[in-house]
Write a protein that holds these residues in place. Structure first.
Motif, mmCIF file in Angstrom:
data_model
loop_
_atom_site.group_PDB
_atom_site.id
_atom_site.type_symbol
_atom_site.label_atom_id
_atom_site.label_comp_id
_atom_site.label_asym_id
_atom_site.label_seq_id
_atom_site.Cartn_x
_atom_site.Cartn_y
_atom_site.Cartn_z
ATOM 1 N N LEU A 182 -8.033 -21.612 34.299
ATOM 2 C CA LEU A 182 -6.658 -21.784 34.768
ATOM 3 C C LEU A 182 -5.911 -20.498 34.474
ATOM 4 N N GLN A 183 -5.243 -19.969 35.489
ATOM 5 C CA GLN A 183 -4.467 -18.746 35.324
ATOM 6 C C GLN A 183 -2.990 -19.112 35.201
ATOM 7 N N GLN A 184 -2.280 -18.421 34.328
ATOM 8 C CA GLN A 184 -0.838 -18.627 34.197
ATOM 9 C C GLN A 184 -0.211 -18.569 35.592
ATOM 10 N N GLY A 185 0.653 -19.540 35.904
ATOM 11 C CA GLY A 185 1.293 -19.602 37.216
ATOM 12 C C GLY A 185 0.627 -20.584 38.170
ATOM 13 N N GLY A 211 -0.970 -17.931 25.917
ATOM 14 C CA GLY A 211 0.124 -17.399 26.715
ATOM 15 C C GLY A 211 0.222 -15.914 26.480
ATOM 16 N N THR A 212 0.836 -15.234 27.423
ATOM 17 C CA THR A 212 1.000 -13.789 27.305
ATOM 18 C C THR A 212 2.487 -13.475 27.236
ATOM 19 N N ALA A 213 2.890 -12.750 26.204
ATOM 20 C CA ALA A 213 4.292 -12.377 26.013
ATOM 21 C C ALA A 213 4.667 -11.251 26.972
ATOM 22 N N ALA A 214 5.968 -10.987 27.074
ATOM 23 C CA ALA A 214 6.471 -9.941 27.967
ATOM 24 C C ALA A 214 5.863 -8.575 27.657
ATOM 25 N N ASP A 215 5.538 -8.340 26.373
ATOM 26 C CA ASP A 215 4.954 -7.043 25.989
ATOM 27 C C ASP A 215 3.438 -6.988 26.226
ATOM 28 N N GLY A 216 2.871 -8.069 26.775
ATOM 29 C CA GLY A 216 1.437 -8.103 27.071
ATOM 30 C C GLY A 216 0.585 -8.669 25.955
ATOM 31 N N ILE A 230 -8.665 -14.334 16.451
ATOM 32 C CA ILE A 230 -8.244 -15.081 15.262
ATOM 33 C C ILE A 230 -6.818 -14.673 14.893
ATOM 34 N N ALA A 231 -6.544 -13.373 14.931
ATOM 35 C CA ALA A 231 -5.193 -12.877 14.628
ATOM 36 C C ALA A 231 -4.177 -13.441 15.630
ATOM 37 N N ALA A 232 -4.535 -13.457 16.918
ATOM 38 C CA ALA A 232 -3.630 -13.983 17.950
ATOM 39 C C ALA A 232 -3.381 -15.473 17.760
ATOM 40 N N TYR A 233 -4.373 -16.196 17.265
ATOM 41 C CA TYR A 233 -4.226 -17.626 16.986
ATOM 42 C C TYR A 233 -3.326 -17.863 15.769
ATOM 43 N N LEU A 234 -3.488 -17.024 14.754
ATOM 44 C CA LEU A 234 -2.714 -17.179 13.511
ATOM 45 C C LEU A 234 -1.297 -16.612 13.620
ATOM 46 N N GLY A 235 -1.054 -15.820 14.662
ATOM 47 C CA GLY A 235 0.270 -15.225 14.820
ATOM 48 C C GLY A 235 0.515 -14.067 13.878
ATOM 49 N N PHE A 249 0.445 -21.060 30.778
ATOM 50 C CA PHE A 249 -0.680 -20.636 29.964
ATOM 51 C C PHE A 249 -1.924 -20.365 30.802
ATOM 52 N N THR A 250 -2.852 -19.669 30.184
ATOM 53 C CA THR A 250 -4.157 -19.383 30.780
ATOM 54 C C THR A 250 -5.215 -20.080 29.935
#
Length: 192
Positions: free
Chosen positions: A39-42, A60-65, A171-176, A93-94
């Motif tokens: 599934l692609q965002q949009g 999800g992808t933030a405005a800064d990518g 893992i970092a992207a999941y943990l924020g 979301f993707t």
């Protein structure tokens, strides 16, 4: 491909063989290669998906990518953007494969019919939603209140099988947290 899913249904429900056959026969088998999107965002989420083999990420992808991973779905897990699926609106979301994955998909009309025709599947679906809500609340609270070290320790404790399957940046992207922070935490643990 369906044998593992049938075993899952038998161990988590009291569905009859005929009901399991009805559920499986409505499924669409799909194979995804690493990094291929389901599934692609949009796009509108038109399928409920179970992972027979492999690993997906919902992000999800933030405005800064930058990528923010909300959930990892592995074997016997379900993947769906519930808001997009139920409201038939574009997804924020993707959903993509982390590794080669074998999936079973059901269209919304087919799955809605199965839920109506098979009460036990409806019970399983409700249990999965409740479990997901509890997990999401716990994760949100940890995200707001825990230190990066505590987030990583909890991830290691609750997801030991995922450590070897995921690159550190996911893992970092999941943990924020940043990859740099995660690397620092891991090095500090090695030194202990």
């Amino acid at each position: 491909m369906t044998a593992a899913f049938e075993t899952y249904l038998r161990s988590h429900t009291s569905l009859t063989d005929a009901e399991i056959e009805q559920i499986v026969s409505a499924a669409i088998p799909v194979s995804l290669q690493r990094n291929e999107t389901l599934l692609q965002q949009g796009q509108v989420c038109r399928h409920k998906t179970v992972i027979v083999k492999g690993l997906l990420r919902i992000y999800g992808t933030a405005a800064d990518g930058s990528e923010h991973i909300l959930h990892f779905a592995l074997e016997n897990g379900w993947a769906v953007d519930a808001e997009s699926y139920h409201q038939q609106t574009p997804s924020q979301f993707t959903i993509a494969a982390v590794e080669h994955s074998e999936l079973l998909l059901w269209t919304k009309p087919d799955f809605d019919r199965l839920l109506k025709d098979i009460p036990e599947l409806n019970v399983l679906s409700e249990q999965l939603v409740i479990r997901s809500n509890f997990s999401n609340r716990k994760r949100l609270f940890a995200s707001l209140s825990a230190t990066p070290e505590e987030k990583y320790e909890d991830f290691v404790k609750t997801n030991p099988d995922l450590l070897a399957r995921l690159p550190l940046h996911m893992i970092a992207a999941y943990l924020g947290i940043s990859l740099k922070t995660l690397t620092r935490i891991r090095h500090a643990q090695v030194r202990r």
